[in-house]
Design a protein around this motif. Structure first.
Motif, short mmCIF file in Angstrom:
data_model
loop_
_atom_site.label_atom_id
_atom_site.label_comp_id
_atom_site.label_asym_id
_atom_site.label_seq_id
_atom_site.Cartn_x
_atom_site.Cartn_y
_atom_site.Cartn_z
N LEU A 128 0.82 -1.21 0.00
CA LEU A 128 0.00 0.00 0.00
C LEU A 128 0.86 1.26 0.00
CD1 LEU A 128 -2.72 -1.02 2.64
CD2 LEU A 128 -2.97 -1.02 0.15
N LYS A 129 2.06 1.16 0.54
CA LYS A 129 2.97 2.31 0.60
C LYS A 129 3.33 2.84 -0.78
CE LYS A 129 5.42 0.79 4.82
NZ LYS A 129 5.36 2.02 5.64
N ILE A 134 -4.40 6.54 -1.10
CA ILE A 134 -5.26 5.44 -0.67
C ILE A 134 -6.64 6.00 -0.37
CG2 ILE A 134 -5.68 3.68 1.10
CD1 ILE A 134 -3.26 2.99 -0.51
N ILE A 135 -7.66 5.32 -0.91
CA ILE A 135 -9.02 5.61 -0.49
C ILE A 135 -9.47 4.46 0.41
CG2 ILE A 135 -11.44 5.81 -1.19
CD1 ILE A 135 -10.58 7.22 -3.69
N SER A 152 -1.69 11.40 5.79
CA SER A 152 -1.94 12.42 4.76
C SER A 152 -2.21 11.83 3.38
CB SER A 152 -0.74 13.38 4.68
OG SER A 152 0.43 12.68 4.31
N LYS A 153 -1.85 10.56 3.19
CA LYS A 153 -2.07 9.91 1.90
C LYS A 153 -3.38 9.12 1.86
CE LYS A 153 1.20 7.81 -0.29
NZ LYS A 153 2.34 6.90 -0.64
N ILE A 154 -4.20 9.23 2.91
CA ILE A 154 -5.41 8.41 3.00
C ILE A 154 -6.65 9.31 3.07
CG2 ILE A 154 -6.57 6.54 4.23
CD1 ILE A 154 -3.87 6.00 5.65
N SER A 155 -7.63 9.00 2.24
CA SER A 155 -8.94 9.67 2.31
C SER A 155 -10.02 8.62 2.52
CB SER A 155 -9.23 10.42 1.00
OG SER A 155 -8.27 11.41 0.75
#
Length: 356
Positions: A128-129, A134-135, A152-155
């Motif tokens: 995943l990195k 990433i949603i 910060s990379k995940i919504s």
């Protein structure tokens, strides 16, 4: 000329993840040229064809390391030929597509629809990195992803329900002599079909005016036979209706009195949203994101407790709570899970990433 997007699915059947992905494809197809890459085919392929420029089903090979490498190369060749602006990988089980997208130096996001226990591979979690974004399908899903990916990379973007066309929807509660308790999906141990059998036995011992419906079917013949045998052992085989795989689940939800969700593992059970959309009371096990879907938390039951589960159903029936709970569920999903709003969030994420 529209920009190109590749969407990746693990299968094109009528299970939850491909259905949710199709909703995204429908909405994005007006702004982008959509190319579908799927690990497996399925009965949903024709629906995808209506909104896609091309569907590529990955050739099937064994799971040996050499053949995995060949699959990665095949995915990379497809990416090179299409030359997309962006890639959407639906579900984190598509680890070969993740690796191929990263090697191809294309910007991509992964739509994670699994609970942590469902994704039982440490390798897939760490892959995943590699994604640009990433949603997560629920807040509960986001919690476990933050162990591997920076926040910060995940919504969080929920599955959505289309409220734009309700002219042919029958919201009336149909109750003649029998109460119909329904479960939805591809029946298997993860979906709690064994516990649904326990529930049938429990409720049938308390009242005679129950019938039970599986909106869907079994993927495994032996599991279906075992389920039927459990009913026959108690002379209850006439109490069950199995619809088989259906194109329109709402038609059958409309005939239901109460819908149950008994899965052992779900990130965000779509069946709860579908039942709520049809203004049905829902009783569900406390599984991952279920609490985010229902306004009445008292009908979310501790996992595996059939006694409490049955008591919640009896409470709804004895107190005539059908309309009250159904309307509350409907208003809750309409306010929080409208498909149009969820698609706008996805469009914003794609625009933001592709312009970085």
């Amino acid at each position: 000329m529209n920009k190109k997007i590749i969407v990746v699915s693990h299968i094109l059947d009528r299970s939850g993840a491909p259905i949710s992905l199709l909703n995204i494809v429908k909405e994005l197809s007006s702004n982008y040229d959509i190319y579908v890459l799927s690990m497996l085919g399925g009965e949903f392929k024709k629906e995808y064809e209506q909104y896609s420029k091309e569907i590529y089903i990955l050739p099937q090979r064994s799971i040996a390391i050499l053949n995995k490498i060949k699959k990665v190369i095949a995915i990379m060749n497809f990416i090179k030929r299409v030359s997309p602006s962006f890639i959407i990988i639906n579900t984190s089980v598509n680890d070969l597509a993740v690796f191929a997208s990263w090697l191809s130096r294309k910007k991509f996001l992964i739509y994670v629809r699994e609970s942590e226990n469902m994704l039982n591979s440490v390798r897939k979690k760490y892959l995943l990195k590699l994604a640009d974004h990433i949603i997560a399908v629920s807040n509960e899903t986001k919690k476990w992803i933050t162990k591997y990916v920076q926040d910060s990379k995940i919504s969080v973007v929920y599955n959505g329900i289309d409220f734009s066309n309700q002219s042919n929807i029958d919201f009336v509660h149909h109750h003649n002599e029998d109460y119909i308790i329904s479960i939805i999906g591809h029946m298997q141990p993860r979906k709690g079909i064994d516990m649904f059998l326990e529930l049938i036995l429990k409720l049938s011992s308390q009242a005679k005016n129950f019938k039970f419906m599986i909106i869907g079917d079994f993927g495994n013949v032996s599991e279906k036979e075992e389920f039927y045998q459990g009913l026959k052992n108690h002379n209850l085989e006439d109490k069950i209706i199995i619809t088989g795989i259906v194109e329109n689940v709402y038609k059958y939800i409309a005939k239901s009195t109460i819908v149950v969700m008994m899965s052992r593992e779900e990130a965000l059970p779509r069946t709860v949203m579908e039942a709520s959309y049809m203004k049905k009371p829902v009783v569900a096990f406390d599984t991952a994101g279920t609490k985010e879907l229902l306004p009445n938390k008292e009908f979310i039951v501790p996992q595996y407790d059939i006694e409490i589960f049955a008591s919640k159903i009896m409470y709804i029936i004895q107190n005539d709570k059908f309309e009250e709970l159904g309307n509350k569920n409907y208003e809750y999903v309409k306010h929080n899970f409208d498909l149009k709003e969820q698609i706008e969030k996805i469009k914003y994420i794609i625009t933001d990433i592709t312009h970085k």
